[in-house]
Design a protein around this motif. Sequence first.
Motif, PDB file in Angstrom:
ATOM      1  N   UNK A 157       0.826  -1.205   0.000  1.00 29.69           N
ATOM      2  CA  UNK A 157       0.000   0.000   0.000  1.00 29.69           C
ATOM      3  C   UNK A 157       0.863   1.259   0.000  1.00 29.69           C
ATOM      4  N   UNK A 158       2.002   1.192   0.677  1.00 32.18           N
ATOM      5  CA  UNK A 158       2.863   2.364   0.797  1.00 32.18           C
ATOM      6  C   UNK A 158       3.810   2.516  -0.385  1.00 32.18           C
ATOM      7  N   UNK A 159       3.962   1.483  -1.191  1.00 33.89           N
ATOM      8  CA  UNK A 159       4.879   1.540  -2.336  1.00 33.89           C
ATOM      9  C   UNK A 159       4.373   2.585  -3.330  1.00 33.89           C
ATOM     10  N   UNK A 160       5.320   3.298  -3.959  1.00 34.26           N
ATOM     11  CA  UNK A 160       4.880   4.287  -4.941  1.00 34.26           C
ATOM     12  C   UNK A 160       4.156   3.595  -6.098  1.00 34.26           C
ATOM     13  N   UNK A 161       3.142   4.288  -6.561  1.00 34.54           N
ATOM     14  CA  UNK A 161       2.364   3.734  -7.664  1.00 34.54           C
ATOM     15  C   UNK A 161       3.204   3.794  -8.935  1.00 34.54           C
ATOM     16  N   UNK A 162       3.126   2.745  -9.717  1.00 32.43           N
ATOM     17  CA  UNK A 162       3.852   2.718 -10.984  1.00 32.43           C
ATOM     18  C   UNK A 162       3.171   3.683 -11.952  1.00 32.43           C
ATOM     19  N   UNK A 163       4.011   4.361 -12.731  1.00 31.82           N
ATOM     20  CA  UNK A 163       3.463   5.271 -13.735  1.00 31.82           C
ATOM     21  C   UNK A 163       2.679   4.455 -14.750  1.00 31.82           C
ATOM     22  N   UNK A 164       1.557   4.984 -15.184  1.00 25.66           N
ATOM     23  CA  UNK A 164       0.783   4.222 -16.157  1.00 25.66           C
ATOM     24  C   UNK A 164       1.591   4.007 -17.433  1.00 25.66           C
ATOM     25  N   UNK A 165       1.435   2.860 -17.996  1.00 26.44           N
ATOM     26  CA  UNK A 165       2.173   2.525 -19.202  1.00 26.44           C
ATOM     27  C   UNK A 165       1.590   3.320 -20.364  1.00 26.44           C
ATOM     28  N   UNK A 166       2.477   3.955 -21.089  1.00 30.85           N
ATOM     29  CA  UNK A 166       2.049   4.771 -22.210  1.00 30.85           C
ATOM     30  C   UNK A 166       1.944   3.875 -23.431  1.00 30.85           C
ATOM     31  N   UNK A 167       0.782   3.893 -24.046  1.00 33.89           N
ATOM     32  CA  UNK A 167       0.558   3.078 -25.228  1.00 33.89           C
ATOM     33  C   UNK A 167       0.258   4.010 -26.391  1.00 33.89           C
ATOM     34  N   UNK A 168       1.059   3.887 -27.426  1.00 37.48           N
ATOM     35  CA  UNK A 168       0.838   4.724 -28.605  1.00 37.48           C
ATOM     36  C   UNK A 168       0.135   3.893 -29.660  1.00 37.48           C
ATOM     37  N   UNK A 169      -0.952   4.450 -30.139  1.00 33.24           N
ATOM     38  CA  UNK A 169      -1.715   3.772 -31.174  1.00 33.24           C
ATOM     39  C   UNK A 169      -1.396   4.458 -32.488  1.00 33.24           C
ATOM     40  N   UNK A 170      -0.891   3.681 -33.450  1.00 36.36           N
ATOM     41  CA  UNK A 170      -0.551   4.324 -34.724  1.00 36.36           C
ATOM     42  C   UNK A 170      -1.817   4.816 -35.431  1.00 36.36           C
ATOM     43  N   UNK A 171      -1.702   5.991 -36.021  1.00 40.32           N
ATOM     44  CA  UNK A 171      -2.816   6.535 -36.797  1.00 40.32           C
ATOM     45  C   UNK A 171      -2.381   6.668 -38.248  1.00 40.32           C
ATOM     46  N   UNK A 172      -3.330   6.551 -39.110  1.00 44.27           N
ATOM     47  CA  UNK A 172      -3.029   6.670 -40.542  1.00 44.27           C
ATOM     48  C   UNK A 172      -3.181   8.140 -40.921  1.00 44.27           C
ATOM     49  N   UNK A 173      -2.126   8.694 -41.508  1.00 47.52           N
ATOM     50  CA  UNK A 173      -2.215  10.107 -41.901  1.00 47.52           C
ATOM     51  C   UNK A 173      -3.355  10.315 -42.917  1.00 47.52           C
ATOM     52  N   UNK A 174      -3.932  11.500 -42.880  1.00 48.26           N
ATOM     53  CA  UNK A 174      -5.069  11.827 -43.740  1.00 48.26           C
ATOM     54  C   UNK A 174      -4.725  11.683 -45.217  1.00 48.26           C
ATOM     55  N   UNK A 175      -3.502  12.048 -45.589  1.00 43.30           N
ATOM     56  CA  UNK A 175      -3.108  11.952 -47.016  1.00 43.30           C
ATOM     57  C   UNK A 175      -3.167  10.508 -47.490  1.00 43.30           C
ATOM     58  N   UNK A 176      -2.742   9.586 -46.615  1.00 45.54           N
ATOM     59  CA  UNK A 176      -2.750   8.164 -46.984  1.00 45.54           C
ATOM     60  C   UNK A 176      -4.184   7.686 -47.146  1.00 45.54           C
ATOM     61  N   UNK A 177      -5.060   8.115 -46.241  1.00 47.51           N
ATOM     62  CA  UNK A 177      -6.465   7.727 -46.320  1.00 47.51           C
ATOM     63  C   UNK A 177      -7.070   8.222 -47.631  1.00 47.51           C
ATOM     64  N   UNK A 178      -6.783   9.465 -47.988  1.00 49.43           N
ATOM     65  CA  UNK A 178      -7.314  10.027 -49.240  1.00 49.43           C
ATOM     66  C   UNK A 178      -6.750   9.281 -50.453  1.00 49.43           C
ATOM     67  N   UNK A 179      -5.474   8.991 -50.419  1.00 47.54           N
ATOM     68  CA  UNK A 179      -4.846   8.291 -51.554  1.00 47.54           C
ATOM     69  C   UNK A 179      -5.461   6.903 -51.704  1.00 47.54           C
ATOM     70  N   UNK A 180      -5.676   6.196 -50.576  1.00 45.03           N
ATOM     71  CA  UNK A 180      -6.286   4.862 -50.643  1.00 45.03           C
ATOM     72  C   UNK A 180      -7.717   4.947 -51.179  1.00 45.03           C
ATOM     73  N   UNK A 181      -8.455   5.994 -50.791  1.00 45.59           N
ATOM     74  CA  UNK A 181      -9.832   6.174 -51.289  1.00 45.59           C
ATOM     75  C   UNK A 181      -9.810   6.414 -52.795  1.00 45.59           C
ATOM     76  N   UNK A 182      -8.851   7.223 -53.268  1.00 47.26           N
ATOM     77  CA  UNK A 182      -8.732   7.478 -54.714  1.00 47.26           C
ATOM     78  C   UNK A 182      -8.378   6.198 -55.459  1.00 47.26           C
ATOM     79  N   UNK A 183      -7.466   5.410 -54.883  1.00 50.00           N
ATOM     80  CA  UNK A 183      -7.056   4.153 -55.523  1.00 50.00           C
ATOM     81  C   UNK A 183      -8.239   3.178 -55.576  1.00 50.00           C
ATOM     82  N   UNK A 184      -9.043   3.136 -54.511  1.00 53.39           N
ATOM     83  CA  UNK A 184     -10.212   2.263 -54.487  1.00 53.39           C
ATOM     84  C   UNK A 184     -11.218   2.694 -55.546  1.00 53.39           C
ATOM     85  N   UNK A 185     -11.399   4.011 -55.676  1.00 54.11           N
ATOM     86  CA  UNK A 185     -12.341   4.517 -56.696  1.00 54.11           C
ATOM     87  C   UNK A 185     -11.847   4.166 -58.087  1.00 54.11           C
TER      88      UNK A 185
END
Length: 131
Positions: free
Chosen positions: A88-116
């Motif tokens: 109970x007295x032990x210092x709390x561990x810092x929360x683990x930082x989790x990075x979620x990769x995001x797809x840049x907007x340009x890539x999303x637009x390019x993929x939409x154009x390619x699909x079209x």
Amino acid sequence: MPEVQIEIGGRVFEVACQEGEQHFLRAAAQMVDEQARVLVGQAGRIPEARMLLMSGLMLADKTAGLEDQLRDAEAKIAARDKEIQALHEAPKAAPEKVEVPTIPEEVTQTLAEMAARAESLADLVEEKAAG
């Protein structure tokens, strides 16, 4: 002061006790009686004083064993309490930082154009195949 009749080892005794303690006296007498009956069963008829002495010693031996077990249990509980307190007295561990990769907007637009374009080419191929 009430008097209670108790039986130990086949012998009846009159014992005085405080008001309200009759139940406890009977319970204690039953414990001594159990030990006395063991002795009488093993040795036959023995003098009253010896029977009571041996019964008392047998109960004292059981009590000493239980006290040892109690001390061990209390020591274990104290160790667990200390461990819990340390956690109970032990210092709390810092929360683990989790990075979620995001797809840049340009890539999303390019993929939409390619699909079209792919759908458009698929439609063109279907038209030419149909004749």
